[in-house]
Design a protein around this motif. Structure first.
Motif, PDB file in Angstrom:
ATOM      1  N   HIS A  74      -1.394  -8.789   8.141  1.00  0.00           N
ATOM      2  CA  HIS A  74      -0.159  -9.464   7.734  1.00  0.00           C
ATOM      3  C   HIS A  74      -0.359 -10.969   7.669  1.00  0.00           C
ATOM      4  O   HIS A  74       0.065 -11.628   6.707  1.00  0.00           O
ATOM      5  N   ALA A  81       3.238  -9.519   1.892  1.00  0.00           N
ATOM      6  CA  ALA A  81       2.822  -9.004   3.193  1.00  0.00           C
ATOM      7  C   ALA A  81       3.898  -8.111   3.796  1.00  0.00           C
ATOM      8  O   ALA A  81       3.611  -7.029   4.327  1.00  0.00           O
ATOM      9  N   ASP A 116       2.617  -4.159   4.205  1.00  0.00           N
ATOM     10  CA  ASP A 116       3.184  -3.405   5.323  1.00  0.00           C
ATOM     11  C   ASP A 116       3.222  -1.915   4.978  1.00  0.00           C
ATOM     12  O   ASP A 116       2.798  -1.055   5.768  1.00  0.00           O
ATOM     13  N   ARG A 138       0.820  -6.066  11.383  1.00  0.00           N
ATOM     14  CA  ARG A 138       0.867  -7.282  12.204  1.00  0.00           C
ATOM     15  C   ARG A 138      -0.102  -7.215  13.380  1.00  0.00           C
ATOM     16  O   ARG A 138      -0.314  -8.200  14.070  1.00  0.00           O
TER      17      ARG A 138
END
Length: 502
Positions: free
Chosen positions: A174, A186, A191, A203
């Motif tokens: 991310h 992102a 994601d 993340r």
């Protein structure tokens, strides 16, 4: 699996196609043990069989079946349902390597290829803010604003060339994409992609370990765009066999097999049994591994196996619990590799129920953490539909990194709850009002390793410990060098080559 002529072709291939793989000359080993009978362990055993230096291979699988997460349900009416991977990509060195193996096993006639011109390759969707959105493709898709994105993707790509190279040796996916291509891409596209591929949180996942070409493009070219145009670094050399050449000529995007992807591990196990070198043991869980003067003693519930060398294709935590205390630094590193649990719900509906055609759709975590995506199985592989009457097969994937918070402990969640959640998703996302005529719920516990930031350092540390202490041990499988089927197969080949000095 291959038809009646498959065994003859596999035997002939064993003598010819891959005879070039291992040619060095070292002292023959009496016995090599392979721990784990999933695709990683089977592929490793396949490559070991190619070497005249190996006298005997013992495969130890804790469950009653071989093949691991390559698992297909075949109904008597001809329908096939996949509970794990459903398509394998032919691209790159690792993709060519798998196709070479498929050809050697006599499975070429069983292939179901999908070309890049197929609707399942061209149409992939995101479900964002309660709507399905087709992912942009082609030049026109890059030039104009396509929902759910707020600006043309070409603007992000153009600006990316000017972004400075990071000095970090790793960062989250991310963070990497936000820095180079913008937060919107992102938050939505990447994601969703990470949830579809790794069932993981972008993340936390490492860009260096999960997407090496992106990391290498920035490091070697200073830009993803230049990396794509000029290459992002060296790649393994794999000679293309006729099947791999055909896949390139016909522009395959992915492929499956007529009786499902489980045909691949089944054919490998057939080959191993015919080789005369291999013992395949099911229901043979490894209790502990102890060093011995000749290598290892492997303690099972009902006996002891001795081996000169071990290839472990076990999950990292399973191996950590079997190693001797003298391997404590290695044990700790293995235990630090996280995994996630995924619920897979196979559904079959009467008639044609899809409002769109394509491979399927994914969801960003902001839309619904519990739902990873829905695959429209009947679109890419209609050959897997039942033979009588029109039906639609779907697979709903749920949980992953969000399983615990959305469903609670895997051992506590009921199949009824997962089935209801899956059918609700099909209803809400695709507007399907009918109920499925058939369903099957599977909970794959700890099925996908998570490569968090710094994963490459952990793997380097483990292999450094093994080398420094001269342990007759090789690590293969999804926990280390890639989670795709191609990556896992290639990790087996690489480990065998490193041991034998090929």
């Amino acid at each position: 699996m291959a038809g009646s002529g498959g065994d003859t072709q596999r035997t002939r291939g064993a003598r010819s196609f891959c005879s070039w793989v291992f040619t060095s000359h070292i002292t023959p080993m009496r016995t090599v043990a392979v721990l784990g009978g999933g695709i990683g362990g089977l592929a490793t055993s396949y490559y070991l069989c190619k070497s005249p230096q190996i006298t005997k291979v013992i495969v130890l699988e804790s469950s009653s079946r071989l093949g691991g997460w390559l698992w297909s349900t075949r109904r008597s009416d001809g329908a096939v349902f996949e509970h794990g991977p459903r398509g394998i990509r032919p691209a790159g060195a690792v993709g060519r390597n798998t196709l070479n193996m498929v050809e050697d096993l006599g499975l070429a006639a069983e292939l179901l290829p999908i070309t890049y011109s197929h609707v399942a390759a061209k149409n992939r969707y995101l479900y964002v803010k309660g709507k399905l959105h087709r992912m942009p493709s082609g030049i026109s898709g890059l030039l104009r604003t396509v929902p759910p994105f707020s600006r043309p993707l070409l603007l992000s790509v153009a600006k990316e060339i000017l972004v400075k190279k990071s000095k970090k040796d790793d960062e989250s996916i991310h963070s990497f994409v936000s820095r180079r291509l913008g937060q919107e891409l992102a938050d939505i596209a990447v994601d969703s992609l990470c949830r579809g591929v790794f069932a993981g949180d972008c993340r936390k996942l490492s860009v260096r370990s999960c997407f090496p070409p992106l990391y290498n493009a920035e490091q070697h070219r200073g830009s993803l765009t230049l990396g794509m145009l000029l290459g992002s670094g060296p790649s393994p050399v794999v000679v293309s066999g006729p099947l791999a050449q055909r896949s390139l000529k016909e522009s395959w995007a992915q492929w499956s097999l007529k009786r499902g992807v489980e045909s691949l591990p089944e054919s490998i196990s057939d080959y191993l049994q015919q080789s005369g070198k291999v013992e395949l043991h099911r229901d043979a869980a490894v209790q502990r591994i102890c060093p011995s003067p000749a290598g290892w003693k492997i303690h099972l519930e009902n006996g002891v196996v001795t081996a000169d060398h071990i290839f472990s294709a076990l999950p990292a935590k399973a191996l950590s619990s079997a190693l001797p205390s003298s391997c404590q630094p290695l044990i700790q590193e293995l235990q630090d590799i996280a995994t996630v649990t995924v619920a897979v719900v196979n559904l079959e509906y009467d008639g044609s129920i899809l409002p769109v055609t394509g491979f399927g759709h994914l969801l960003p975590s902001s839309e619904d953490p519990a739902l990873l995506g829905v695959v429209y199985d009947s679109v890419p592989f209609p050959e897997h539909n039942r033979s009588d009457g029109q039906t639609t097969r779907l697979t709903v994937m749920m949980g992953g990194a969000w399983f615990q918070e959305e469903f609670g402990p895997p051992e506590m969640v009921t199949e009824e709850r997962l089935l209801e959640r899956a059918t609700d998703a099909v209803s809400f996302h695709l507007g399907v009002n009918s109920s499925p005529c058939w369903s099957l719920v599977s909970v794959h516990r700890d099925c996908i390793p998570q490569y968090y930031e710094g994963h490459h350092r952990r793997v380097e540390s483990m292999r450094s410990f093994i080398k420094k202490n001269e342990l007759p041990l090789s690590l293969v499988g999804a926990c280390y060098d890639g989670v795709s089927v191609n990556d896992v197969i290639f990790s087996g080949r690489t480990a065998v080559q490193e041991l034998l000095g090929a």
